[in-house]
Design an enzyme around this catalytic site. Structure first.
Site, PDB file in Angstrom:
ATOM      1  N   LYS A  38     -87.883 -38.043  88.888  1.00 61.58           N
ATOM      2  CA  LYS A  38     -86.643 -38.821  88.882  1.00 61.58           C
ATOM      3  C   LYS A  38     -86.809 -39.973  89.873  1.00 61.58           C
ATOM      4  CE  LYS A  38     -81.707 -38.588  89.797  1.00 61.58           C
ATOM      5  NZ  LYS A  38     -80.552 -37.716  90.045  1.00 61.58           N
ATOM      6  N   ARG A  98     -72.653 -43.490  88.593  1.00 66.20           N
ATOM      7  CA  ARG A  98     -72.031 -43.304  89.908  1.00 66.20           C
ATOM      8  C   ARG A  98     -70.603 -43.823  89.896  1.00 66.20           C
ATOM      9  NH1 ARG A  98     -77.358 -45.064  93.499  1.00 66.20           N
ATOM     10  NH2 ARG A  98     -78.662 -43.319  92.807  1.00 66.20           N
ATOM     11  N   LYS A 143     -81.269 -43.540  98.047  1.00 63.70           N
ATOM     12  CA  LYS A 143     -81.838 -42.224  97.731  1.00 63.70           C
ATOM     13  C   LYS A 143     -83.368 -42.247  97.755  1.00 63.70           C
ATOM     14  CE  LYS A 143     -77.782 -40.538  95.195  1.00 63.70           C
ATOM     15  NZ  LYS A 143     -77.299 -39.696  94.068  1.00 63.70           N
ATOM     16  N   GLU A 173     -95.585 -34.401  90.822  1.00 63.58           N
ATOM     17  CA  GLU A 173     -94.269 -33.743  90.861  1.00 63.58           C
ATOM     18  C   GLU A 173     -94.097 -32.799  89.674  1.00 63.58           C
ATOM     19  OE1 GLU A 173     -91.749 -33.495  92.766  1.00 63.58           O
ATOM     20  OE2 GLU A 173     -91.633 -35.183  94.138  1.00 63.58           O
ATOM     21  N   LYS A 186     -86.932 -39.493  84.275  1.00 65.55           N
ATOM     22  CA  LYS A 186     -85.653 -40.193  84.306  1.00 65.55           C
ATOM     23  C   LYS A 186     -85.722 -41.392  85.234  1.00 65.55           C
ATOM     24  CE  LYS A 186     -81.025 -39.453  86.044  1.00 65.55           C
ATOM     25  NZ  LYS A 186     -80.184 -38.580  86.791  1.00 65.55           N
ATOM     26  N   TYR A 193     -76.243 -40.699  76.023  1.00 65.60           N
ATOM     27  CA  TYR A 193     -74.818 -40.912  75.768  1.00 65.60           C
ATOM     28  C   TYR A 193     -74.600 -41.351  74.319  1.00 65.60           C
ATOM     29  CZ  TYR A 193     -74.943 -40.555  80.773  1.00 65.60           C
ATOM     30  OH  TYR A 193     -75.175 -40.078  82.039  1.00 65.60           O
TER      31      TYR A 193
END
Ligand code: PBG
Length: 322
Positions: free
Chosen positions: A194, A204, A216, A232, A247, A312
């Site tokens: 991510k 957000r 972040k 990862e 992502k 979405y």
């Protein structure tokens, strides 16, 4: 051969194009991310994401049935939370919104694969995915809370938990917590690669979860890296992830392709809020054909190697696919 080969022969008609099509998109590969809000009869438009809504649990259940009718097998739930505090305690309230939503869905739409986001950002005052101590997002203390949160979701009947926090070692810790709690059937959809992306902006906005201070980048990945993504992913597989996720999707197709080439596990890609809203707004302005853009993007993500896509557009694409 003396004659030049003519590739256009295979593009002449839709029938022929259909026969030589290399990538398929079907509703069965789509996961619909949804935003849940307290109350009843609520279907509140999200200003930052045209056509998306924050819905109360009764509406969620209706949508669940609609998704199944459309052939979409899964939802991924995010909670809209006003009871934010420093320790994100609402994140692991057994009677909280998300556990209630999971119970309702599993009762009325038992065939649906119900997935929940596991991270602290919608529930913390600071908007970070983990606990913050002296301006640092602390790893191991956060992992303990994520385990509690996962157990609460498992107890409510979730099919998959989806840790999106990017703390080190959380997949293994959650796996052990689930197994010890008697939930060895609950799967882990790990947000393995991510990235620290600006494309999460509209999301957000939807959850009022933007970090109040800082960014972040100390836990989400540097957009410049791909080797690190493979590392990862390997770690998460080793720790027991059932599905690994990349992502965002659109700007990271090379990462999806590299992961596909290297690993034999199911791969998910998250076509995030910014990718969605960018297209929707451009379409509203008449700059591009929104439906065509949606289908092109979703096919591209499948072509890169993703088995499943969080999008979405799930319902719109499924309707179009028929
Ligand atoms: C938070 C989380 C984010 C998204 C999914 N889970 C935002 C973030 O990391 O800040 C983004 C999804 C989207 O943009 O559609 N743990």
């Amino acid at each position: 051969m003396d004659l030049p080969y003519r590739p256009r022969r295979l593009r002449r008609t839709e029938a022929i194009r259909s026969l030589v099509r290399e990538t398929s998109l079907r509703p069965g590969s789509l996961i619909y991310p949804m935003f849940i809000i307290e109350g009843e009869g609520i279907r509140e438009p999200i200003e930052t994401m045209p056509g998306q809504f924050r819905v109360s649990i009764d509406q969620l259940v209706k949508e669940g049935k609609e998704l199944l009718d459309l052939g979409i097998p899964a939802v991924n739930l995010f909670g809209y939370c006003e009871k934010k505090d420093e320790a994100a305690t609402e994140a692991y309230n057994p009677d909280g919104l998300i556990p209630q939503a999971v119970r309702a869905l599993k009762k009325d739409c038992p065939e649906l694969c119900v997935q929940t986001d596991v991270a602290l950002d919608p529930y913390s005052v600071h908007g970070h995915d983990g606990l913050v101590v002296d301006d640092e997002v602390v790893n191991d203390e956060t992992v303990e809370v994520l385990c509690k949160m996962s157990l609460v979701h498992a107890e409510a009947g979730v099919d998959w938990v989806a840790p999106s926090d990017m703390m080190d070692g959380r997949v293994g810790a959650i796996r052990i917590a689930l197994d010890n709690g008697g939930y060895d059937h609950v799967g882990i959809l790990a947000y393995s690669a991510k990235y620290a992306s600006c494309f999460y902006g509209p999301f957000r906005g939807a959850l009022k979860s933007a970090p109040k201070k800082g960014d972040k980048k100390s836990y989400q990945m540097d957009p410049a890296n791909v080797r690190e993504a493979l590392k990862e992913i390997a770690l998460d597989i080793d720790e027991g992830a059932d599905v690994v996720m990349i992502k965002p999707a659109l700007a990271y197709l090379d990462v999806i392709a590299a992961a596909r080439a290297e690993f034999d596990v199911p791969i998910a890609a998250y076509s995030v809020s910014g990718e969605f809203s960018m297209v929707m707004l451009a379409a509203q302005q008449g700059l591009i054909d929104g439906e065509a853009a949606m289908m092109e993007i979703l096919h591209a993500i499948r072509r890169a190697g993703a088995d499943m896509i969080l999008t979405y557009w799930a319902k719109d694409a499924a309707r179009l696919l028929g």
